[in-house]
Structure formats: C-alpha cells, structure tokens
Scaffold this active site. Sequence first.
Site, PDB file in Angstrom:
ATOM      1  N   GLY A  14       0.783  -1.224   0.000  1.00 23.74           N
ATOM      2  CA  GLY A  14       0.000   0.000   0.000  1.00 23.74           C
ATOM      3  C   GLY A  14       0.819   1.281   0.000  1.00 23.74           C
ATOM      4  O   GLY A  14       0.328   2.318  -0.415  1.00 23.74           O
ATOM      5  N   GLY A  40       7.087   4.514   6.934  1.00 25.27           N
ATOM      6  CA  GLY A  40       5.823   3.800   7.162  1.00 25.27           C
ATOM      7  C   GLY A  40       5.505   3.564   8.623  1.00 25.27           C
ATOM      8  O   GLY A  40       4.332   3.512   9.005  1.00 25.27           O
ATOM      9  N   GLU A  41       6.536   3.409   9.439  1.00 28.17           N
ATOM     10  CA  GLU A  41       6.306   3.132  10.869  1.00 28.17           C
ATOM     11  C   GLU A  41       6.211   4.422  11.675  1.00 28.17           C
ATOM     12  O   GLU A  41       5.332   4.586  12.519  1.00 28.17           O
ATOM     13  CB  GLU A  41       7.431   2.275  11.466  1.00 28.17           C
ATOM     14  CG  GLU A  41       7.982   1.183  10.580  1.00 28.17           C
ATOM     15  CD  GLU A  41       6.985   0.120  10.219  1.00 28.17           C
ATOM     16  OE1 GLU A  41       6.128  -0.207  11.062  1.00 28.17           O
ATOM     17  OE2 GLU A  41       7.053  -0.373   9.075  1.00 28.17           O
ATOM     18  N   GLN A  89       0.762   7.930   3.323  1.00 25.20           N
ATOM     19  CA  GLN A  89       1.303   7.072   4.385  1.00 25.20           C
ATOM     20  C   GLN A  89       1.074   7.704   5.747  1.00 25.20           C
ATOM     21  O   GLN A  89       0.694   7.042   6.713  1.00 25.20           O
ATOM     22  CB  GLN A  89       2.812   6.902   4.196  1.00 25.20           C
ATOM     23  CG  GLN A  89       3.203   5.809   3.286  1.00 25.20           C
ATOM     24  CD  GLN A  89       3.309   4.496   4.035  1.00 25.20           C
ATOM     25  OE1 GLN A  89       2.369   4.068   4.683  1.00 25.20           O
ATOM     26  NE2 GLN A  89       4.441   3.859   3.968  1.00 25.20           N
ATOM     27  N   PRO A 147       6.288  12.306  -2.722  1.00 26.00           N
ATOM     28  CA  PRO A 147       5.589  13.114  -1.705  1.00 26.00           C
ATOM     29  C   PRO A 147       4.100  12.837  -1.573  1.00 26.00           C
ATOM     30  O   PRO A 147       3.568  12.829  -0.468  1.00 26.00           O
ATOM     31  CB  PRO A 147       5.819  14.553  -2.195  1.00 26.00           C
ATOM     32  CG  PRO A 147       6.984  14.483  -3.104  1.00 26.00           C
ATOM     33  CD  PRO A 147       6.992  13.115  -3.707  1.00 26.00           C
ATOM     34  N   LYS A 198      15.146   7.628   5.208  1.00 18.89           N
ATOM     35  CA  LYS A 198      15.179   7.041   6.546  1.00 18.89           C
ATOM     36  C   LYS A 198      13.969   6.146   6.833  1.00 18.89           C
ATOM     37  O   LYS A 198      13.854   5.601   7.923  1.00 18.89           O
ATOM     38  CB  LYS A 198      15.239   8.151   7.613  1.00 18.89           C
ATOM     39  CG  LYS A 198      16.519   9.005   7.511  1.00 18.89           C
ATOM     40  CD  LYS A 198      16.935   9.611   8.831  1.00 18.89           C
ATOM     41  CE  LYS A 198      16.021  10.734   9.270  1.00 18.89           C
ATOM     42  NZ  LYS A 198      16.550  11.405  10.505  1.00 18.89           N
ATOM     43  N   GLY A 199      13.076   6.005   5.853  1.00 20.19           N
ATOM     44  CA  GLY A 199      11.899   5.172   6.086  1.00 20.19           C
ATOM     45  C   GLY A 199      10.809   5.968   6.764  1.00 20.19           C
ATOM     46  O   GLY A 199      11.084   6.838   7.593  1.00 20.19           O
ATOM     47  N   ARG A 234      15.117  11.947   2.864  1.00 20.08           N
ATOM     48  CA  ARG A 234      14.575  12.378   1.580  1.00 20.08           C
ATOM     49  C   ARG A 234      13.226  11.707   1.319  1.00 20.08           C
ATOM     50  O   ARG A 234      13.027  10.532   1.627  1.00 20.08           O
ATOM     51  CB  ARG A 234      15.546  12.023   0.447  1.00 20.08           C
ATOM     52  CG  ARG A 234      14.942  12.332  -0.923  1.00 20.08           C
ATOM     53  CD  ARG A 234      15.760  11.774  -2.038  1.00 20.08           C
ATOM     54  NE  ARG A 234      16.940  12.611  -2.262  1.00 20.08           N
ATOM     55  CZ  ARG A 234      17.842  12.352  -3.206  1.00 20.08           C
ATOM     56  NH1 ARG A 234      17.712  11.302  -3.973  1.00 20.08           N
ATOM     57  NH2 ARG A 234      18.865  13.139  -3.357  1.00 20.08           N
ATOM     58  N   ILE A 235      12.316  12.458   0.741  1.00 23.84           N
ATOM     59  CA  ILE A 235      11.013  11.916   0.385  1.00 23.84           C
ATOM     60  C   ILE A 235      10.994  11.659  -1.117  1.00 23.84           C
ATOM     61  O   ILE A 235      11.062  12.577  -1.929  1.00 23.84           O
ATOM     62  CB  ILE A 235       9.895  12.896   0.797  1.00 23.84           C
ATOM     63  CG1 ILE A 235       9.951  13.150   2.302  1.00 23.84           C
ATOM     64  CG2 ILE A 235       8.527  12.343   0.392  1.00 23.84           C
ATOM     65  CD1 ILE A 235       9.914  11.898   3.170  1.00 23.84           C
TER      66      ILE A 235
END
Lengths: 731, 326
Positions: free
Chosen positions: A460, A697-698, A631, A625, A694-695, A621-622
């Site tokens: 997702g 989703g969490e 997210q 966007p 750096k991730g 960095r994104i």
Amino acid sequence: MSPQPQSAVGAPLSRVDGRLKVTGKAEYAAEHDIKGAVHAVIVDASIGRGRIRSIDTRAAEKHAGVLRVIHHRNAPKLPYRDNPGSNNPTGRRLRVFQDDLVLFHGQPVAVVVATTLEAAQHGASLVKVAYNAEQPSTDISKAEPGAPVPYARGDAEAGLRSSAVRLDLTYALARNHHNPMEPHATVARWDGDRLTVWDKTQWIVGTHDEIAAVFDLPSDAVRVINPFVGGGFGSGLRCWPHTIVAALAARVTRRPVKLVLSRKQMYFGTGFRPAYAYRLRLGSDRRGRLNAAIHDFDAETSSYETFFEAAGAPGQMLYSMPNVSQAYRQVPLDVNTPIWMRGPGFATGSYVIESALDELAHELGIDPIELRRRNEPEEDPSNDLPFSTRRLRECYTVGAREFGWDRRSQQPRARREGDWLIGMGMAAGVYHSGSNAAQARVRLDADGTALVETASSDMGPGTYTSQTQVAADALGLTMRAVTFRLGDSLYPPTPPHGGSQTMASVGSAVLDGCDQVRRQAIELAVGDEESPLYGVNADDVVVRNGRLHVQGTPARGETYKSLLARNGRSHLEARGSYAGPAQPERHSISAYNATFAEVAVDATLGLVRVRRMLGVYDAGRIISPKLAESQAIGGIVGGIGQALLEHTVTDHRDGRIVNASLADYLVPVNADVPEVGVIYLDGDDPDGNALGVKGLGEVVLVGVAPAIANAVFNATGRRVRELPITAEALL
Amino acid sequence: MHPFSYTRVSNVREALDAGSRGGRYIAGGTTLVDLMRETVETPETIVDISALPLGDITATAGGGIRIGALVPMAVATADPKLNSLFPVAAQALRGASAQLRNMATIGGNIMQRTRCTYFRDVTADCNKREPGSGCAALGGYNRGHAILGGSDQCVAVHASDFAVALSALEASVHLQAPDGRNRRLPFADFLLRPGSTPHREQAIRQGELITSVEIPAYPRPLKSAYLKLRDRQSYSFGLASAAVALHVRGGVIREAKVAAGGVATVPWKLSAVERALVGERPSDRLWAEAARHAADGARPLQHNRFKVELLKRTVERQLRTVGEME
C-alpha cells in the site's frame, strides 16, 4: 559518474498501479484464477488448550462436493526443517495437523476440501471434534512471565532515589489486530514435486523459504507469487499455518487448492500487536532534566514461541539521561504468536514515555515541548554513536507554529465550547531506520524502455510507484518507459516488506542496478566512434528522456534506442545490489516526528472527538511526496484507532476472542478522522544509504496515541493510562 | 451456510401461505443473511417478500403516521412527513449506516436480532440460540450488554435505534395472520423480554406478517429528538441512547415520551422519567431530577457498570436538548 537530474524523484505523482486497483484488475492472492482449483476451509479449535479426543468427519465427507477432510490422524507427516534467517520467533513453530495438541482457541484442527466454497464451508461446520479441554491461560496479568530481557546503563535505582522529582506510573495497552482489508489467502498448486503458491505475504522470500523448510523441498522447487497486497501493517511478515495447510491440502487432494481466511480467522490465524502491562518510574530534577528511568514491562507471547519487538528502544535513546534500566518480560500464554504491527515496539514504548513526559511537564509547570528540548541528546545515549540526522527540534518548531501550539493552555479544562472541553497534546515519535541486503534486476531494451524486477512487495505504501521513480531518474527515462515488477520469488531477493526498510534496501539495489546499466550505455557510447559522444569523458554524460548527452551541452548526444540499435544490442542488463548497512555502524539513524492533536471531550458523556492532527516528520529524503502524505494520513488514522478504539478482547474462561469481526473490533471510520496535516522536513540523510531516505511507514504511527492521550488530559484534567481510551474511563 | 430453499412471493396471500408452512420471511436480509452465514440461523425455507405492496408511508387522521413494513430505512429517513411529525424517529433511523439503510426495511428493523457476540458465535453457549445451553455473556465479556430487562438466561441488548423511538412514541405494529385476520399490537407488547424464554423475541405467531408500524397522533407542537452515544461516530451500535418527545403548552410539560436504547434487552420505556416531567416547568433542575430515575432497577454486569451513570446522563442531556428546542 555525473549525478542524474531528478525529475521523477520528489515529484508528487499518483500511483502507477492506481488504474489497475480502481478498475479491479489488480489481482490479489485469492483472485488468481487457477484452473481446476478447489476450495479449502479450516476447522478451528473451539477450546483454548487441551487435546483432540476424536474427530468425526463422516457427515462432512458425505456432503456433496466434499473431497477430503484432513486432520492430524490422516495428514502426512511433514519434515518442518529448521529455517534459520526466517521471521519465526525463538521456539517451536506450530505444526499443522501433526499431533493432537491444541495450543490456542482457533488453532486449525482440520481442513475440509471441496469442489465449491459453499460445500467446503458447510462441510467444515459438519466436522465434529471432541476435546479433552484444559483451562487455558490467556490473561497477561495472571500468568507467569518469562525471564526478563534486561538493559542497563548507569545506576537507575540510585539515580531515581537521588532525583528531586519522581513519577511512578503504570500503563496498560490493549492487544491490537492489523485488520487489513484483504483477508489472508493462499492458492497452492503442485506440478509433480514443484509447488507454486499465490499467497498474501509481505515477504516473498520468507514465505518461499518457510514452505521449502516445512516440506523439505529444494529451493528451486518452490515459487511464491504475490503482485498485490491489500494492506498488511505487518500481518504478512511471516508465513502462517494456513499457507502450509493450503499446500498440504493441495498435495493430499492432488488438486490446486484455494484457502481464504474468514475475517474471524484473521484474529487467530495471523498475529497481532501484543497487549502490554508497562510500569515506568521516572526521575528528574526540578528543571525537568531527566536523570533516571526504570522500565518494567510485560508483553503477551505464545506458549510455543517467544515473540520479541523493540519496545525498549525508545526508552534507551529518545532522551538524554544517564541512568536507565529495563526489564522486558514476555509472558507465555495459550494464544497464537504475535507479530509486528505498524511501528512495532516503538509505538508501545513511545506511548508510555511520551505520556509520562506529559505528566512530568504538568507536574513541573513546564511546556511539554520545552521539557523535551531540555532532554534532547547530542548523540545516541544507547550506543554513543553520533546521529546521522536528528531534527526533532525543527519538528517541534515547525509543528508548534503550524498547529498553533501557543493557543494551548498549560492548565487543563481551560477551554470549553458548550458541552465540549477542548485540549491540545503533542508527542515525539521515533523509529529506527533499518535496512537489509537486497537485489534487483535491471534491463534496458533496444526500444528504449526498461524493466526492473525485485521480489519485493507493495502492501500500500506505493512501492511500484516510488521504485519506478528511482529507476526512471537513474536511467534517465520517463516514468512511462519504466516497468517495475515485484512479488515473485523468481525475481532477485529482497528483505521483508516491513520495518520501513523497503526504500532503503530495495531502492538502493534498484538505484545500483540502474546506475550500472546507465554506465554501460554511456561507456558504450563514448567508446563508439559513430556516436556523437565518442571520446567524451564518461563522467560528463547524463541521460534525460532516454537520450544521452554531454552535461551542459544537450545538443551533443543520442538516444538509448539509436545507441543500442547501431551496436546490435538487444538490451543492456545488470543486477543491482545493496549489501546492507555499514558494519560496524558509524551512525545512529532513525526517523523522527512531532505529532500534535486537538481533541474535544464531552466529559459528561465520555465522548472523545479528535478535531485536528498534525504530524511533522524528519524522515530523510522523500521520494514520492503524494504517497508519503498518504502514508502519514494512514499512520495517523491507525494511531487514532490505537488511542481510542482498537482492543482485541479475549474471554479468559476459554480463550476465545470475543470481538473477532469488524463490527465488534472497532477501527476508525471516516467520521472519526478529522483534518490531518502532514509536513515532511526538506532534506536528506547522507549516512544511511545512497538515496538519503530514513523510512516513514512506521514512524508516522508512533506518537499518535500519546499525543491524543495528552490532549485528553489537557482537555479534561483526567489522566487515562490505558489504551484504548473509552467512555468508561472518562465518566 | 446450511442448504436452504428460496421462494419469491408476489402477493400477501402467497406470503402467508408460505409463512404458515414454516418459511422465514426475508426482505433486506441484513440480519438474516448475516446470521445464516454464521450458521446462527439455519432456516430450511426463506420466503422473499420484497415484492409485496407494503411500501407506503401514509399520514393518519389527526397527525399520526403509518409506515409500510417494506419501506426501506433510507426512504423512511428521508420522508418529509416523518421528519416533520416525528424527527426523533427519522433521526433514530439514521443511527444505522447508509448501506444498512439502503437495504434494510422497517419491518426487518424491528425484527433484527441482537449483536451479542456470543449469540453470533455458534461455539459459545447461548440460550437465545440454543435454549438451555447457558448464557456465556453473563460471566463473560458483557460491556455491550443490558443493565435493564435481563434475566439469568439472557442479557442481550436489542440493537434497533428505530425501535427506541417507536417505544417512546407508543407506536403499534400491524400484523396479518395466515388466516387473513389483521391485528394491532402495542409496540410495548411486540418485543419480548428474555425471561426464561430468550429465544422468543417477538409476540408474533407462526406465519404472521408485519404489514406496517403506526405512530399515533400527538398534540402539537411536539418537540422530539434522538441521541445515540457510541464508541465511534458511525458504523457502531449504541452504548446508550435516548428518544425524547415533549409537548409543552403554557410553559408546562403536558406530554413527555421517553425511552432508552443500548442498555436493555428491549427498548426501555422510561415511565418514571415521564411521570417526573409531566405537569412541571422545564428547567435544568427538572431534567436532572427526572433523569435520576432513568436507570431505576438496573442490574449491571462486570463490564457494563458504567452504563448506569451513562444512561442517566444521556437521558438528562437529551431532555435538556429537546426542552431547549424552539
């Protein structure tokens, strides 16, 4: 090589697979139409612990359409080889139909295979199982915990004793279930000794390896396919028993078998975020400088596996303090094994710490943001490593400004609108930036299009889209010229699609593969006497829109297409790889947030309404966007659920889950979700990976629940130390 | 789902014939189909009555309203007559989700079965589903269960919001029996408390068909509104609810009609609250005093003690809200 212009990365693009999804053409696990497939329905144990005394399958076998009823008395013995490197926790994994033991309510005790789903369902209801039932132990507050997993620095007991201000707080967090929209499902087909499985999973490689281990098959005899995942949140991070049941049933019946868990079966057929009992003792000086923290927390696990998550991590590194001790005790219960759920461990630990900090701020009369600033570490206190980037201070500043934090009263119950008390709260959030080795295959074809393949997943977040963006820029192609494929174990291996590591791991491998292919093309051109680029320094060539040219001199160049055609090359190809994080680690790398909530509480009637939410993120960095914003909205919605609604209820008398349905296990609906603001700080993190990510989703879920709980206190003066916060706690 | 046969009928006569032979009526199916999937209900024959001409909403003499059994909830909710005469009833219908309102009918609404999770789990003990097997909810997880109207056999809550409004307004149910005879049952007698026969939920006889529900005329102006409290703001059954209708003339409450939902085995008519209101002048003190009686006789269980206080506060709030309406 010259850096490539970035036109796709950073652009707010829509999902490349959006049309497939909204037109129903994206095929989820249960939707693969496999010729000759028959249907399997699992019979669940109706006791919480004990042994199967007898199974009467006669009525089921007589029902029209039923092909076979498989259970421990007639199932083939399965090798269940060890599977090191899997996500299976320490212990002995559940072995389907291998013995008469019942370890938890709902455990598979038989499976009915029939030519139609209806016949299989009815057949399953006709199987009569008799048990020797024992009293299960499912109550975390009444069971014996295992040995503590300790952590210590300094002398926390002495530090606490010498602290001028001490808090001793006990929190309880309910068990949560992931509840993705798509049910877990498996279609299994044997072709001789080769097995193909279409399975809902967040880790193609993990499911592949587990199936090979359970059936003791050579690696190349198993193929796992799963191009689309209808939500996961962690529920697909390991191979669950039903997948083995489907493969077993297919082998016994010599027919392809489709098995779809019912919504109810999702509550014991897959894992959950465990319930916690968490005591935190906190010591500080009068100015709010933290001195000591003692964390004692107990978490649910099963009787057969010891589940671990990083619940202690935030307490070790979020704030500067010299003295910390932790005792993390897993409590074995007669339940199925938990699994990581969005923001695993961190969401739990951060809820406690951020709630306690709010209490300390109130006690000391210090603004909660100011209190956090006073305890901001200069380097990671858990390992003394420098932070790669840690921009929490900026998150606070931007968040406070955009949210209007200055309108918050320090005193609770200060704002009222009719029957509603209005309050604001905030919390910090953190999630470590993990990554693991990954590979990707990249092929540039003579027609100027590219194909990128990895075994990754897209539950997702938009992996299809964001990886295409990375590849398009690295190859110098338009988005349309790049096809990205995932979800097949024949593709190069990738780590679990979880823990916010997909972009760092898979993205790095995709970038590497695309860089290699671009370099091949550039080197081919500069060494080709017939190319306009002949003799140019390869480092001076960039690629745009499929055309190679000299940096700064766009007129001098040629297309991939003409280059490959002239050289008689059908394609260029490379295998990209990412080796994993540097060892030993040189930096502490995490994503951070400051999350703000405004709530309205009708204290008379015990109603909480979230009015506004804002998340400000330091996530490196994104890449994408628009999807990153989605997210964050999703994470905040999940956090609202954790704060106010989500609660898996077990009846401790027999271990059954009482609210195993979406009518009774409440998640937020649209009406519960207010205006949500999302701000990602610009910039990147240069130390973790070449993409600078750096991730995210969490981290977007971590901090939401405490921000809401703190806002409830600010509104009402009522401190609720239990999640979810429901009406009875506020009356 | 157990095997079953399906018949579709085109007139009331056929329906009654099929019903008298043991067929179960189905219209929107939002309760029955769910429960058949869970094998809680295992009818041998279902009789689809959705083609019957029972879909009208008509005003009755003097300002009452009669709603056909097959009127979809969505149609009733939007009906201008119902909204102007009895806002409390139209609002109560809106307690259901849009999907349910589109499918479910008025007759089915008052026939809907409880959301008790033990009732819906065929592996649990439930006297309602399987008389004599016991009640798992009494000693189990009973946050959502009844504090009023329960017995030692059953404490399942009646889930309909609309029924709470019908109870407050003292509606009646029109029934037609297989022999063709019509009868009219006060709503208060239509839904049954569990007592020692929790499997009997309505005072309806074999094959009898609901043809309509009727809300009687009231002196005007009648102010009314419905309040439903729930854990989430939509798609959720009530923790507590209150239906209130007041007729105030000359500064004095002449008529007060009050019922509560979400807390009892049947919609709970609050006669003591009504008595405390009639003849009095509206004031905050009156609302509080009257609402003190809302939970009279409550017998809370382990997880629903909070409902005793919540019910009183809900009723007080809704008395005030309706009392202050123009």
